[in-house]
Write a protein that holds these residues in place. Structure first.
Motif, PDB file in Angstrom:
ATOM      1  N   PRO A   1       0.824  -1.213   0.000  1.00  0.00           N
ATOM      2  CA  PRO A   1       0.000   0.000   0.000  1.00  0.00           C
ATOM      3  C   PRO A   1       0.856   1.260   0.000  1.00  0.00           C
ATOM      4  N   GLU A   2       0.270   2.352  -0.448  1.00  0.00           N
ATOM      5  CA  GLU A   2       0.967   3.629  -0.421  1.00  0.00           C
ATOM      6  C   GLU A   2       1.225   4.027   1.029  1.00  0.00           C
ATOM      7  N   SER A   3       2.425   4.499   1.287  1.00  0.00           N
ATOM      8  CA  SER A   3       2.765   4.880   2.661  1.00  0.00           C
ATOM      9  C   SER A   3       2.642   6.392   2.840  1.00  0.00           C
ATOM     10  N   ILE A   4       2.578   6.812   4.103  1.00  0.00           N
ATOM     11  CA  ILE A   4       2.591   8.225   4.438  1.00  0.00           C
ATOM     12  C   ILE A   4       3.881   8.500   5.202  1.00  0.00           C
ATOM     13  N   THR A   5       4.183   9.784   5.390  1.00  0.00           N
ATOM     14  CA  THR A   5       5.410  10.178   6.088  1.00  0.00           C
ATOM     15  C   THR A   5       5.058  10.957   7.343  1.00  0.00           C
ATOM     16  N   ALA A   6       5.742  10.665   8.414  1.00  0.00           N
ATOM     17  CA  ALA A   6       5.535  11.388   9.669  1.00  0.00           C
ATOM     18  C   ALA A   6       6.079  12.808   9.546  1.00  0.00           C
ATOM     19  N   VAL A   7       5.325  13.771  10.070  1.00  0.00           N
ATOM     20  CA  VAL A   7       5.793  15.159  10.063  1.00  0.00           C
ATOM     21  C   VAL A   7       5.927  15.711  11.481  1.00  0.00           C
ATOM     22  N   GLU A   8       5.297  15.066  12.444  1.00  0.00           N
ATOM     23  CA  GLU A   8       5.406  15.527  13.838  1.00  0.00           C
ATOM     24  C   GLU A   8       5.170  14.364  14.791  1.00  0.00           C
ATOM     25  N   ILE A   9       6.123  14.144  15.694  1.00  0.00           N
ATOM     26  CA  ILE A   9       5.952  13.147  16.755  1.00  0.00           C
ATOM     27  C   ILE A   9       5.407  13.900  17.962  1.00  0.00           C
TER      28      ILE A   9
ATOM     29  N   VAL B   1       1.485  10.291  16.317  1.00  0.00           N
ATOM     30  CA  VAL B   1       2.280  10.945  15.269  1.00  0.00           C
ATOM     31  C   VAL B   1       1.340  11.548  14.230  1.00  0.00           C
ATOM     32  N   ARG B   2       1.664  12.748  13.788  1.00  0.00           N
ATOM     33  CA  ARG B   2       0.889  13.353  12.705  1.00  0.00           C
ATOM     34  C   ARG B   2       1.557  13.034  11.384  1.00  0.00           C
ATOM     35  N   GLY B   3       0.759  12.594  10.422  1.00  0.00           N
ATOM     36  CA  GLY B   3       1.274  12.251   9.107  1.00  0.00           C
ATOM     37  C   GLY B   3       1.165  13.411   8.137  1.00  0.00           C
ATOM     38  N   ASP B   4       1.789  13.245   6.958  1.00  0.00           N
ATOM     39  CA  ASP B   4       1.729  14.312   5.961  1.00  0.00           C
ATOM     40  C   ASP B   4       0.372  14.392   5.268  1.00  0.00           C
ATOM     41  N   ASP B   5      -0.561  13.534   5.663  1.00  0.00           N
ATOM     42  CA  ASP B   5      -1.939  13.636   5.188  1.00  0.00           C
ATOM     43  C   ASP B   5      -2.795  14.470   6.137  1.00  0.00           C
ATOM     44  N   GLY B   6      -2.182  14.979   7.221  1.00  0.00           N
ATOM     45  CA  GLY B   6      -2.892  15.820   8.172  1.00  0.00           C
ATOM     46  C   GLY B   6      -3.566  15.074   9.306  1.00  0.00           C
TER      47      GLY B   6
ATOM     48  N   ALA C   1       0.826   2.287  11.376  1.00  0.00           N
ATOM     49  CA  ALA C   1       0.130   3.477  11.863  1.00  0.00           C
ATOM     50  C   ALA C   1      -1.379   3.251  11.817  1.00  0.00           C
ATOM     51  N   SER C   2      -2.001   3.274  12.990  1.00  0.00           N
ATOM     52  CA  SER C   2      -3.445   3.101  13.117  1.00  0.00           C
ATOM     53  C   SER C   2      -4.073   4.471  13.354  1.00  0.00           C
ATOM     54  N   ARG C   3      -5.026   4.831  12.515  1.00  0.00           N
ATOM     55  CA  ARG C   3      -5.594   6.171  12.591  1.00  0.00           C
ATOM     56  C   ARG C   3      -6.247   6.411  13.961  1.00  0.00           C
ATOM     57  N   ALA C   4      -5.930   7.554  14.556  1.00  0.00           N
ATOM     58  CA  ALA C   4      -6.467   7.891  15.871  1.00  0.00           C
ATOM     59  C   ALA C   4      -7.971   8.141  15.791  1.00  0.00           C
ATOM     60  N   VAL C   5      -8.685   7.663  16.787  1.00  0.00           N
ATOM     61  CA  VAL C   5     -10.128   7.867  16.887  1.00  0.00           C
ATOM     62  C   VAL C   5     -10.369   9.139  17.679  1.00  0.00           C
TER      63      VAL C   5
END
Length: 247
Positions: A2-10, A25-30, A94-98
């Protein structure tokens, strides 16, 4: 893959988790994610996360969307957060935060739809996940409630446990009271088909796994414990009457 995302902020390390505490962690997808890195978790645990999430979703369980996340070395190096090097080693899970999540407690059990409780019990038995324990004294339930109070199922790094003990599982599982439902032969047949459909696209699921989780050398021999092939063997026990007799 799958397409990956990149971390921009821990942001910080989570308090959740016993064996592995993920990082927020916040990803580059916001979006924000609960992230487990290869360095700390190891390949087998991350493989269990992906396979557990994919099989659970195919069974209709409310499991957060997940992605592979690249955590740049410089982001780790410049962070002052304790244990941040745990995020290194390659692609992370990375599991999306609820949003507005809250803890699940004993008082929430009877407010959870009965069919969902049954499916969670069956799923955990199937993937050998003994990490969904809850009693009046507490436990590690790996369930949360979203902002509307609906159940969300998380954390499968302990699945595919070779030392899995069915008796212990049935004594401690949060939804253990649902086991009698599966004694009906028609119900068993219906749920056997559900499991069959879930595992039908095994090749598609395993194609999502990064090579550096699976292989330790360039010969690309799967040396994980258990191997992907062994995991499929574990899952295929649903075709055996003895599996249903455990319920």
């Amino acid at each position: 893959m799958p397409e990956s995302i990149t971390a921009v902020e821990i942001i910080r390390q989570s308090h959740q988790g016993i064996s592995i505490k993920p990082f927020i962690v916040r990803g580059d997808d916001g979006a924000s994610y609960f992230v487990k890195g290869l360095e700390k978790a190891g390949g087998p645990a991350l493989i269990s996360e992906v396979i557990g999430a994919e099989l659970g979703k195919r069974m209709g369980l409310p499991i957060p969307d997940w992605k592979l996340m690249h955590v740049p070395n410089e982001l780790i190096s410049f962070s002052a957060i304790p244990n941040v090097t745990d995020l290194g080693g390659g692609l992370a899970f990375a599991s999306r935060a609820v949003e507005n999540a809250s803890d699940f407690s004993v008082s929430n059990i009877n407010h959870t739809p009965i069919d969902l409780r049954r499916r969670v019990l069956l799923f955990d038995l199937w993937v050998r996940n003994g990490d969904r324990c809850l009693s009046e004294r507490g436990g590690n339930v790996n369930l949360i409630l979203d902002g509307s109070g609906s159940l969300t199922v998380i954390d499968h790094n302990m699945a595919f446990d070779r030392a899995f003990c069915c008796n212990d599982f049935m004594e401690t599982h949060v939804f253990r009271d649902c086991r009698s439902f599966f004694r009906d032969l028609v119900v068993r047949q219906e749920h056997m088909e559900i499991l069959s459909d879930a595992v039908k696209n095994w090749g598609t699921i395993t194609s999502l796994l990064p090579d550096d989780w699976l292989f330790r050398d360039r010969d690309q021999i799967d040396l994980t414990e258990p191997t992907v092939a062994e995991r499929l063997e574990m899952l295929e026990v649903f075709k055996d009457e003895r599996f249903w007799g455990e319920l």
